[in-house]
Scaffold this motif. Structure first.
Motif, mmCIF file in Angstrom:
data_model
loop_
_atom_site.group_PDB
_atom_site.id
_atom_site.type_symbol
_atom_site.label_atom_id
_atom_site.label_comp_id
_atom_site.label_asym_id
_atom_site.label_seq_id
_atom_site.Cartn_x
_atom_site.Cartn_y
_atom_site.Cartn_z
ATOM 1 N N THR A 191 0.797 -1.219 0.000
ATOM 2 C CA THR A 191 0.000 0.000 0.000
ATOM 3 C C THR A 191 0.829 1.268 0.000
ATOM 4 O OG1 THR A 191 -1.577 -1.291 1.292
ATOM 5 C CG2 THR A 191 -2.029 1.057 1.079
ATOM 6 N N ILE A 192 1.979 1.253 0.663
ATOM 7 C CA ILE A 192 2.806 2.461 0.714
ATOM 8 C C ILE A 192 4.098 2.302 -0.100
ATOM 9 C CG2 ILE A 192 1.820 3.317 2.861
ATOM 10 C CD1 ILE A 192 4.281 2.194 4.332
ATOM 11 N N GLY A 193 4.201 1.229 -0.846
ATOM 12 C CA GLY A 193 5.288 1.080 -1.803
ATOM 13 C C GLY A 193 6.662 0.827 -1.224
ATOM 14 N N VAL A 194 6.743 0.169 -0.071
ATOM 15 C CA VAL A 194 8.043 -0.036 0.576
ATOM 16 C C VAL A 194 8.632 -1.425 0.345
ATOM 17 C CG1 VAL A 194 7.616 1.671 2.384
ATOM 18 C CG2 VAL A 194 6.922 -0.712 2.750
ATOM 19 N N ALA A 195 7.945 -2.274 -0.402
ATOM 20 C CA ALA A 195 8.425 -3.641 -0.606
ATOM 21 C C ALA A 195 9.729 -3.656 -1.397
ATOM 22 C CB ALA A 195 7.377 -4.467 -1.343
ATOM 23 N N THR A 196 10.509 -4.706 -1.186
ATOM 24 C CA THR A 196 11.713 -4.978 -1.967
ATOM 25 C C THR A 196 11.609 -6.403 -2.490
ATOM 26 O OG1 THR A 196 12.876 -5.705 0.025
ATOM 27 C CG2 THR A 196 13.144 -3.388 -0.629
ATOM 28 N N THR A 197 12.456 -6.733 -3.455
ATOM 29 C CA THR A 197 12.328 -8.037 -4.109
ATOM 30 C C THR A 197 12.510 -9.209 -3.143
ATOM 31 O OG1 THR A 197 14.660 -7.934 -4.768
ATOM 32 C CG2 THR A 197 13.033 -7.121 -6.345
ATOM 33 N N GLY A 198 13.448 -9.080 -2.225
ATOM 34 C CA GLY A 198 13.657 -10.149 -1.257
ATOM 35 C C GLY A 198 12.465 -10.331 -0.336
ATOM 36 N N HIS A 199 11.841 -9.228 0.041
ATOM 37 C CA HIS A 199 10.660 -9.266 0.903
ATOM 38 C C HIS A 199 9.506 -9.947 0.162
ATOM 39 C CE1 HIS A 199 8.109 -6.786 3.983
ATOM 40 N NE2 HIS A 199 7.803 -8.064 3.994
ATOM 41 N N VAL A 200 9.353 -9.624 -1.118
ATOM 42 C CA VAL A 200 8.304 -10.248 -1.928
ATOM 43 C C VAL A 200 8.506 -11.760 -1.960
ATOM 44 C CG1 VAL A 200 7.381 -10.464 -4.269
ATOM 45 C CG2 VAL A 200 7.928 -8.191 -3.337
ATOM 46 N N HIS A 201 9.719 -12.186 -2.230
ATOM 47 C CA HIS A 201 10.006 -13.623 -2.289
ATOM 48 C C HIS A 201 9.724 -14.298 -0.950
ATOM 49 C CE1 HIS A 201 11.935 -17.417 -3.169
ATOM 50 N NE2 HIS A 201 12.728 -17.253 -2.127
ATOM 51 N N ARG A 202 10.131 -13.649 0.133
ATOM 52 C CA ARG A 202 9.943 -14.264 1.449
ATOM 53 C C ARG A 202 8.464 -14.428 1.777
ATOM 54 N NH1 ARG A 202 10.814 -11.916 7.258
ATOM 55 N NH2 ARG A 202 10.552 -13.807 8.486
ATOM 56 N N LEU A 203 7.641 -13.420 1.447
ATOM 57 C CA LEU A 203 6.214 -13.523 1.724
ATOM 58 C C LEU A 203 5.575 -14.622 0.878
ATOM 59 C CD1 LEU A 203 3.592 -12.657 3.034
ATOM 60 C CD2 LEU A 203 3.419 -10.801 1.346
ATOM 61 N N GLY A 226 9.870 3.653 -6.464
ATOM 62 C CA GLY A 226 10.308 3.194 -7.774
ATOM 63 C C GLY A 226 10.571 1.710 -7.867
ATOM 64 N N GLN A 227 9.961 0.925 -6.975
ATOM 65 C CA GLN A 227 10.257 -0.514 -6.915
ATOM 66 C C GLN A 227 9.145 -1.391 -7.486
ATOM 67 O OE1 GLN A 227 13.454 -1.451 -5.604
ATOM 68 N NE2 GLN A 227 13.515 0.756 -5.968
ATOM 69 N N ALA A 228 8.078 -0.808 -7.991
ATOM 70 C CA ALA A 228 6.916 -1.618 -8.370
ATOM 71 C C ALA A 228 7.231 -2.627 -9.463
ATOM 72 C CB ALA A 228 5.758 -0.717 -8.797
ATOM 73 N N LEU A 229 7.945 -2.210 -10.490
ATOM 74 C CA LEU A 229 8.266 -3.154 -11.569
ATOM 75 C C LEU A 229 9.219 -4.245 -11.098
ATOM 76 C CD1 LEU A 229 8.654 -1.057 -14.848
ATOM 77 C CD2 LEU A 229 6.993 -2.868 -14.381
ATOM 78 N N ALA A 230 10.232 -3.870 -10.340
ATOM 79 C CA ALA A 230 11.179 -4.874 -9.826
ATOM 80 C C ALA A 230 10.455 -5.886 -8.948
ATOM 81 C CB ALA A 230 12.296 -4.189 -9.042
ATOM 82 N N ALA A 259 0.942 6.817 0.488
ATOM 83 C CA ALA A 259 0.781 5.935 -0.659
ATOM 84 C C ALA A 259 0.660 6.753 -1.936
ATOM 85 C CB ALA A 259 -0.460 5.056 -0.481
ATOM 86 N N THR A 260 1.596 6.575 -2.840
ATOM 87 C CA THR A 260 1.521 7.259 -4.123
ATOM 88 C C THR A 260 0.906 6.325 -5.151
ATOM 89 O OG1 THR A 260 3.783 6.578 -4.575
ATOM 90 C CG2 THR A 260 3.482 8.751 -3.609
ATOM 91 N N GLY A 261 1.074 6.647 -6.418
ATOM 92 C CA GLY A 261 0.361 5.949 -7.464
ATOM 93 C C GLY A 261 0.664 4.471 -7.593
ATOM 94 N N ASN A 262 -0.271 3.794 -8.239
ATOM 95 C CA ASN A 262 -0.117 2.376 -8.540
ATOM 96 C C ASN A 262 0.920 2.165 -9.639
ATOM 97 O OD1 ASN A 262 -2.350 0.943 -7.024
ATOM 98 N ND2 ASN A 262 -3.554 2.510 -8.054
ATOM 99 N N LEU A 263 1.316 0.931 -9.803
ATOM 100 C CA LEU A 263 2.104 0.542 -10.957
ATOM 101 C C LEU A 263 1.312 0.895 -12.212
ATOM 102 C CD1 LEU A 263 4.334 -1.047 -12.469
ATOM 103 C CD2 LEU A 263 3.023 -3.128 -11.955
ATOM 104 N N ALA A 264 1.939 1.614 -13.140
ATOM 105 C CA ALA A 264 1.266 2.017 -14.378
ATOM 106 C C ALA A 264 1.111 0.810 -15.301
ATOM 107 C CB ALA A 264 2.054 3.117 -15.074
ATOM 108 N N THR A 265 -0.093 0.615 -15.812
ATOM 109 C CA THR A 265 -0.350 -0.522 -16.688
ATOM 110 C C THR A 265 0.553 -0.491 -17.911
ATOM 111 O OG1 THR A 265 -2.663 -0.397 -15.966
ATOM 112 C CG2 THR A 265 -2.185 -1.807 -17.847
#
Length: 312
Positions: A191-203, A226-230, A259-265
Motif C-alpha cells: 500500500t505504501i510502496g516499501v516492498a523490496t524483491t527479497g521481501h516479496v520472495h519471502r512472503l 520506484g520498486q513496483a516493476l522490480a 501511498a503514491t500511485g499504482n504501478l502504471a499498466t
C-alpha cells in the motif's frame, strides 16, 4: 504519436502469460481530487476493454460520504450495460449493504478490502482485523451463494506507515483467514510502496508453506520508491500470474497519505512485451486511453511509457 517497440527477448524465468488486473477506474479514480463524470468513467472502461484488458475493476459500492469520487457506481454500471457487470468486471464492496447494491446492479464479481495491520484496519474500516474478518464473512458467503467470483485485497502486506515493518507471519495469517472464508483470489497490497524483491520472495515463500500457492494470488504494488516493476518481476518469477495495475499510474490510497500511485499498466505491458510474455493488451490503444484520461484530469500521465510514446 511516434511508436517505439521494445526488442523482444523472451525471458524463460517468467510465466508465458500474465493477466493484467486493471484497477484504474476504481482504485485510480477514487484518489483523484476531481470528480470524473459518470459518462467519462463508463467510456474509460470501454476503452480499456477495447485495448485488450480482460479484467477491469469498474467501481466501488462504498458509502459516498467516504469516497465521493465513486458515488455514481449505479449510474456508471447502468451506462455500461451488460458489458459492465460480468465476471471480468469486479466491483469493490465493503459490507453487506454494499453487496446488496452490487447485486441489485447485476454484477458478476466483487472484491472486499481487508488489512494485515490493526491500525490501518481501524482507519479504513473502523474495525480491528478480527472484526473486519467477521464483517466480510456474510458478504463472501452470500456472494458465493449468488454465484459471484470473490476477490480479497489485503493491504499493508509489506509495511505500515503507523506500525512500521509488518511481520510476514502476520500477513500470512490474515491471508489464510480470508481464503478460509471462501475467497477465490487474494491480492497482496504494498500500500505504501516499501516492498523490496527479497521481501516479496519471502512472503510468497511463507504463503506457499501455509498452503497458499501463487495460483490463488495477485500482486498490487505501489511505486512510491520506484520498486513496483522490480517487485512485480520477483513475484512473477515465484509463479504469480496476476498483476494489478492502473492505467497511467493513477491512484494511491485515501487512508494512507504516504501511498503514491499504482504501478502504471503501460509500464507493466512494455516490460512484459519485451520479455515475450502474453497479456493480450494493445499498448498503442492503452497509451491513447491514458492520454485521453489525462486530458480529462487536467494533468500529464505519470506513466513513463505514456510520456515516452505520446511525447507528453
Amino acid at each position: 504519436m511516434s511508436r517505439a517497440l521494445p526488442q523482444v527477448e523472451p525471458d524463460p524465468t517468467l510465466p508465458s502469460r500474465v493477466t493484467v488486473y486493471e484497477v484504474g477506474p476504481r482504485d485510480g479514480l477514487q484518489n483523484e481530487s476531481t470528480v470524473v463524470p459518470a459518462e467519462v468513467k463508463a467510456e474509460f472502461v470501454r476503452r480499456l476493454a477495447a485495448a485488450g484488458l480482460g479484467t477491469v475493476e469498474t467501481t466501488s459500492f462504498v458509502d459516498p460520504r467516504w469516497v465521493p469520487q465513486l458515488a455514481d457506481a449505479e449510474e456508471v454500471l447502468g451506462l455500461l450495460g451488460p458489458d459492465g457487470v460480468g465476471a471480468r468486471r469486479p466491483v469493490l464492496v465493503p459490507n453487506v449493504r454494499g453487496l446488496d447494491r452490487a447485486l441489485a446492479a447485476g454484477v458478476g464479481a466483487v472484491a472486499v478490502f481487508g488489512s494485515a495491520t490493526e491500525t490501518f484496519a481501524r482507519r479504513n474500516l473502523n474495525r480491528n482485523v478480527e472484526e473486519s474478518l467477521g464483517m466480510f464473512a456474510p458478504v463472501v458467503e452470500r456472494a458465493r451463494a449468488e454465484g459471484l467470483w470473490v476477490r480479497g485485497y489485503v493491504s499493508m502486506c509489506f509495511g505500515d506507515p503507523w506500525e512500521g515493518p509488518v511481520p510476514v507471519e502476520q500477513v500470512v495469517g490474515v491471508c489464510r483467514r480470508l481464503l478460509d472464508l471462501g475467497i477465490d483470489q487474494l491480492s497482496l497490497g504494498d500500500t505504501i510502496g516499501v516492498a523490496t524483491t527479497g521481501h516479496v520472495h519471502r512472503l510468497l515463500e511463507a504463503l506457499a508453506a501455509a498452503g497458499v500457492g501463487p495460483d490463488r494470488l495477485g500482486v498490487h504494488f505501489h511505486d512510491t520508491y520506484g520498486q513496483a516493476l522490480a517487485n512485480t518481476v520477483a513475484a512473477l518469477r515465484d509463479g504469480v500470474t496476476v498483476v494489478d495495475a492502473s492505467t497511467g499510474g493513477l491512484g494511491g490510497c485515501p487512508y494512507a497519505k504516504s501511498a503514491t500511485g499504482n504501478l502504471a499498466t503501460e509500464d507493466l505491458v512494455w516490460l512484459l512485451d519485451g520479455a515475450g510474455v502474453e497479456t493480450g493488451v494493445d499498448l498503442d490503444a492503452l497509451v491513447a486511453t491514458s492520454a485521453w484520461m489525462a486530458e480529462h484530469l487536467g494533468r500529464p500521465s505519470p506513466s513513463r511509457v505514456v510520456r515516452a510514446l505520446s511525447g507528453g
